[in-house]
Design a protein around this motif. Structure first.
Motif, PDB file in Angstrom:
ATOM      1  N   GLY A 491       0.796  -1.251   0.087  1.00 19.58           N
ATOM      2  CA  GLY A 491      -0.053   0.107  -0.100  1.00 19.58           C
ATOM      3  C   GLY A 491       0.894   1.196  -0.016  1.00 19.58           C
ATOM      4  N   GLY A 492       1.903   1.130   0.793  1.00 20.85           N
ATOM      5  CA  GLY A 492       3.074   2.362   0.759  1.00 20.85           C
ATOM      6  C   GLY A 492       3.463   2.594  -0.643  1.00 20.85           C
ATOM      7  N   ILE A 493       3.770   1.887  -1.281  1.00 19.78           N
ATOM      8  CA  ILE A 493       4.181   2.094  -2.723  1.00 19.78           C
ATOM      9  C   ILE A 493       2.943   2.744  -3.517  1.00 19.78           C
ATOM     10  N   MET A 494       1.837   2.400  -3.510  1.00 16.73           N
ATOM     11  CA  MET A 494       0.696   3.056  -3.997  1.00 16.73           C
ATOM     12  C   MET A 494       0.598   4.574  -3.627  1.00 16.73           C
ATOM     13  N   LYS A 495       0.919   4.640  -2.278  1.00 14.69           N
ATOM     14  CA  LYS A 495       0.659   5.851  -1.692  1.00 14.69           C
ATOM     15  C   LYS A 495       1.903   6.855  -2.239  1.00 14.69           C
ATOM     16  N   VAL A 496       2.936   6.436  -2.344  1.00 15.58           N
ATOM     17  CA  VAL A 496       4.150   7.205  -2.751  1.00 15.58           C
ATOM     18  C   VAL A 496       3.464   7.661  -4.230  1.00 15.58           C
ATOM     19  N   TYR A 497       3.019   7.004  -4.839  1.00 13.67           N
ATOM     20  CA  TYR A 497       2.458   7.511  -6.133  1.00 13.67           C
ATOM     21  C   TYR A 497       1.491   8.616  -6.114  1.00 13.67           C
ATOM     22  N   ARG A 498       0.550   8.376  -5.158  1.00 13.93           N
ATOM     23  CA  ARG A 498      -0.663   9.467  -4.735  1.00 13.93           C
ATOM     24  C   ARG A 498       0.113  10.735  -4.311  1.00 13.93           C
ATOM     25  N   GLU A 499       0.861  10.397  -3.455  1.00  9.14           N
ATOM     26  CA  GLU A 499       1.628  11.694  -2.853  1.00  9.14           C
ATOM     27  C   GLU A 499       2.161  12.615  -4.215  1.00  9.14           C
ATOM     28  N   TRP A 500       3.021  11.851  -5.058  1.00  4.29           N
ATOM     29  CA  TRP A 500       3.668  12.513  -6.181  1.00  4.29           C
ATOM     30  C   TRP A 500       2.406  13.285  -6.735  1.00  4.29           C
ATOM     31  N   ARG A 501       1.458  12.543  -7.099  1.00  7.62           N
ATOM     32  CA  ARG A 501       0.416  13.238  -8.110  1.00  7.62           C
ATOM     33  C   ARG A 501      -0.281  14.199  -7.172  1.00  7.62           C
TER      34      ARG A 501
END
Length: 852
Positions: A491-501
């Motif tokens: 989930g943290g990997i997806m959240k890195v993507y979210r924080e970037w976007r």
């Protein structure tokens, strides 16, 4: 025919209640039906358990109850859920019989017996026995809570508005250790009224070590406890003051035995006396401030009671230190500081202010601006056409951010519990698989959310890519002696993507990318060593156990993480071909082999794996007795779900959606799974449901969404340990995922079932609990906005996405640089920026680009 007609009438009435936003039907004392409308005031039996948190992010809190009573006083960096500070406002009206009353509603019946100390007449120093107003009601407009008081004896009505600064994007002013109570007095009579307003408090900061005193501050007093060299965490100040120049202060209540102090304080109140007493060095039991107020007929006046606290130290140091301090991804300058810092947790505000006087001065000097900005947020948030139950669910759980669940250390970084125990933090370390669900912080305070990613991928991740799901406090490198959590790490990997976007910060992406790659590669090597695209080796997860064999929940996480990493790689022009192969094979297997035609299941597998014997696995309570070994041979390892319909069964696909990615699995099969969850797991009445686990989340005639059911058979003797429970955080994620899938009414069914349990009669509407009060998972409710509207701002593309499931609408949008109202009007998108800036170059509505 009669029964059919009656059923038709009842169905029509039910539809009417839903359409008008009514949530509950109950019976009043006369037996007549009563109801409460979602998102409106709590009155009568619904104003029974209200406790509304007031405090900054990471500062501790106190609660304003629905009657005006103050409780849950927790400013010592730990929850004190049952701490009643015995501080209260009172009003004396000259010449009026029974004209002296505490500015609170009546004490609720549940406080009279069954609570701690009730067999002795109540808690020590309790103020329950003082006269109060007959009627009270409570209205929440986060972060404002308003109590309305009326009494036939009193010619003055009173309104109490409690709040603290809260502005999206301004974490510092939202993290002030302050609270404000505004008492508005309204003369309802036809003649002038001479009154004396007072605010009174015992020294609840006293630790009974002879170090207490009450100090002066302009127009008020400071309840104080002095620390020692051996116990510096004992140092703490709590200031109570006004902006009224005519304020008179009694710094020292009458000193004596028994009930002397409170008795003499009340004697002064009922006579309308202004008692002025200078501070003493020690042994002051309490203090009062008095403000004389003259009210002309029909006139209103507001007395502001400002509160500021300052507890700069703590005795909190959690987690073990690593054997190798350099086996992590922490930048060297920060690592050096963390190695040298052997101390305990200090709150952020202690690095901003030197003492409570500075906090108080800042609050009073900036009061008008802080209130204006907070009110702007509130007005913008509630400028919405979303269903009332949705707005209530989101706003009620934003109080988690002001509770003792959330902390912020001296360098400004966020660190959290899972929830708040009665007197301790529940489950430390911003647990990754619990905070996966929480969707409010990344939108309201993106900077704080990004600090969590830095902790996860730096202090909490070693050079192999193993990531602990609980971080240390103070934040520093950790030991790596336990399982990683598959759902938390993926989930943290997806959240890195979210924080970037959300941020549009390419530097953040470039910095995090190699750490994310190491994390993903570790996940593959640990849980998918055959590189089949599925998670099959035993994987620890949010249910505090390991699943053995592939399951829909974790395969959806895996595919979501792979998709996020591929998109980040493509943007940075990095080769991701091997990861794309894993997605292809993983989707095929999950959608064919783990889908039973209606929903996704688990294939229990414990043989032919790299993992050790389940009986020797390292986990919580994982020992196998002789009888447990018999179950192992028949059914497999303990604590699985097998053929069950798991409410979290496609959780990774929901995480994908709220992070700005596509569904990680076939949308039609995801929709079918969610419909099955609604069909089988949502119970309108739990009377006949057996739950040998933790039942008080939902039981009896209450409704709720079960974590799992076995509609097609195959229920295990010992399924995963929380399977029979109801968790609000899962209810909201399933509800919003159903909305994403176009099943709006089914999603609303679940929201209503949840909020009907938290309606103020039995439970506090502002404290959805799981493993502790104000449990973080319930912040999944913020995802309801996205589920209904599809609203998402992409700061990389500078595009506002809208994919409404409810036609035209108006809703709230918060981004990294600003917030405002967004929606569709006659099918066309609009944005009204209320604060900051939102750089929108184009709109995308339902997958089609629309001219700005």
């Amino acid at each position: 025919m009669t029964n059919i007609k009656l059923q038709s009438i009842l169905a029509s009435l039910a539809a009417l209640f839903i359409a008008t936003g009514c949530c509950n039907l109950a019976a009043d004392s006369s037996g007549q039906a009563t109801e409460r409308t979602y998102n409106e005031a709590y009155r009568g039996e619904y104003n029974n358990r209200i406790a509304f948190p007031i405090g900054g992010i990471g500062t501790g809190m106190f609660c304003l109850e629905g009657t005006g009573f103050i409780s849950h006083m927790s400013v010592w960096h730990r929850p004190e859920i049952f701490h009643e500070p015995n501080m209260f406002a009172a009003l004396h009206v000259n010449g009026v019989e029974n004209g002296s009353k505490v500015l609170e509603g009546m004490i609720p019946d549940w406080r009279k017996f069954g609570m701690h100390g009730s067999g002795l007449g109540g808690p020590a120093g309790a103020i329950y026995g003082l006269p109060r107003f007959e009627e009270s009601s409570f209205q929440a407009r986060f972060p404002f809570g308003t109590v309305s008081l009326k009494d036939k004896d009193m010619p003055v009505d009173v309104t109490i508005t409690g709040w603290n600064p809260f502005t999206p994007g301004d974490a510092d002013n939202s993290s002030l250790p302050v609270g404000i109570l505004e008492y508005t007095l309204e003369n309802k009579s036809g003649k002038a009224q001479e009154t004396v307003f007072s605010y009174n408090a015992r020294n609840f900061m006293n630790w009974n070590k002879g170090l207490e005193r009450i100090k002066p501050i302009r127009n008020g007093f400071i309840l104080s406890q002095k620390g020692t060299e051996q116990e510096p965490f004992l140092q703490g100040d709590f200031a109570i003051f006004t902006d009224q120049p005519q304020t008179v202060v009694n710094h020292c209540w009458f000193r004596g035995g028994w009930f002397d102090g409170l008795t003499m304080a009340w004697n002064a109140i009922k006579k309308g006396e202004l008692v002025k007493t200078a501070p003493v060095e020690t042994a002051a039991a309490g203090a009062s401030l008095y403000v004389p107020v003259t009210l002309a007929p029909g006139e209103k006046k507001t007395i502001h009671i400002y509160m500021a606290w300052y507890v700069p130290n703590s005795n909190l140091r959690l987690g073990g230190d690593p054997a190798n301090w350099k086996d992590n991804n922490v930048p060297q300058d920060r690592l050096r500081k963390e190695i040298d810092d052997k101390g305990n947790y200090h709150p952020w505000y202690s690095s901003r202010f030197a003492n409570v006087e500075e906090v108080a001065s800042y609050l009073q000097s900036n009061y008008s601006d802080l209130r204006k900005k907070t009110e702007l947020f509130t007005n913008t948030f509630y400028n919405t056409t979303l269903p009332a139950e949705v707005v209530e669910a989101i706003a009620a759980n934003l109080t988690i951010l002001k509770s003792t669940t959330v902390m912020r250390q001296s360098d400004g970084r966020m660190w959290n519990w899972e929830g708040s125990g009665d007197g301790w933090g529940s489950c430390h370390g911003t647990c990754t698989h619990v905070w996966n669900y929480a969707q409010a912080v990344p939108h309201l305070f993106p900077e704080l959310e990004r600090s969590l990613r830095h902790t996860e991928f730096e202090e909490s991740q070693d050079l192999r890519g193993h990531q602990t799901f609980r971080s240390n406090l103070p934040i520093r490198p950790v030991e790596h002696g336990f399982h990683a959590a598959a759902d938390g790490q993926l989930g943290g990997i997806m959240k890195v993507y979210r924080e970037w976007r959300i941020s549009g910060d390419d530097a953040f992406l470039k910095d995090m990318y190699p750490k994310v790659k190491a994390s993903l590669d570790y996940c593959i090597a640990t849980w998918d060593p055959r590189r089949a695209g599925i998670i099959e080796e035993p994987h620890h997860n949010t249910y505090d156990i390991e699943f053995w064999g592939p399951d829909g929940m974790h395969c959806s996480f895996y595919l979501g993480a792979l998709n996020a990493f591929i998109k980040m790689s493509d943007y940075l022009k990095q080769d991701a071909s091997e990861y794309k192969k894993l997605v292809e094979s993983g989707k095929k297997y999950t959608e064919n082999d783990l889908y039973n035609g209606e929903y996704f299941i688990q294939q229990i597998k414990w043989k032919d794996l790299k993992a050790q014997d389940p009986t020797k696995a390292q986990s919580f309570h994982s020992s196998y007795s002789a009888e447990a070994r018999e179950i192992l041979e028949k059914e497999g390892p303990k604590y699985q779900y097998g053929t069950g319909c798991l409410s979290d069964g496609v959780l990774g696909s929901w995480i994908s959606r709220v992070c700005g990615l596509e569904e990680s699995l076939d949308p039609q099969k995801v929709k079918s799974h969610l419909n099955a969850v609604h069909k089988y797991n949502l119970k309108k009445d739990l009377t006949d449901h057996a739950n040998p686990q933790r039942p008080t989340y939902a039981l009896g005639k209450e409704g709720g969404l079960l974590l799992c059911s076995w509609p097609k058979g195959g229920e295990l003797s010992l399924p995963f340990v929380y399977s029979n429970e109801v968790w609000t955080g899962i209810e909201y994620q399933v509800a919003s995922h159903l909305m994403f899938a176009g099943e709006v009414e089914k999603g609303l069914d679940i929201v209503r079932a949840c909020r009907d349990r938290y309606d103020g009669r039995v439970r506090n509407p502002f404290n959805e609990y799981e493993c502790g009060h104000w449990y973080a998972r319930a912040l999944s409710s913020y995802g309801l906005i996205q589920g209904l509207t599809g609203v998402r701002y992409d700061a990389v593309e500078k595009t506002l996405y809208i994919d409404s499931r409810i036609g035209d609408f108006t809703s709230f949008l918060s981004t990294d640089k600003g917030y405002g109202s967004v929606g569709l009007k006659n099918g066309k998108p609009f944005i009204q920026v209320a604060s900051g800036t939102i750089d929108i170059q184009k709109f995308n509505v339902s997958g089609k680009e629309v001219a700005k």
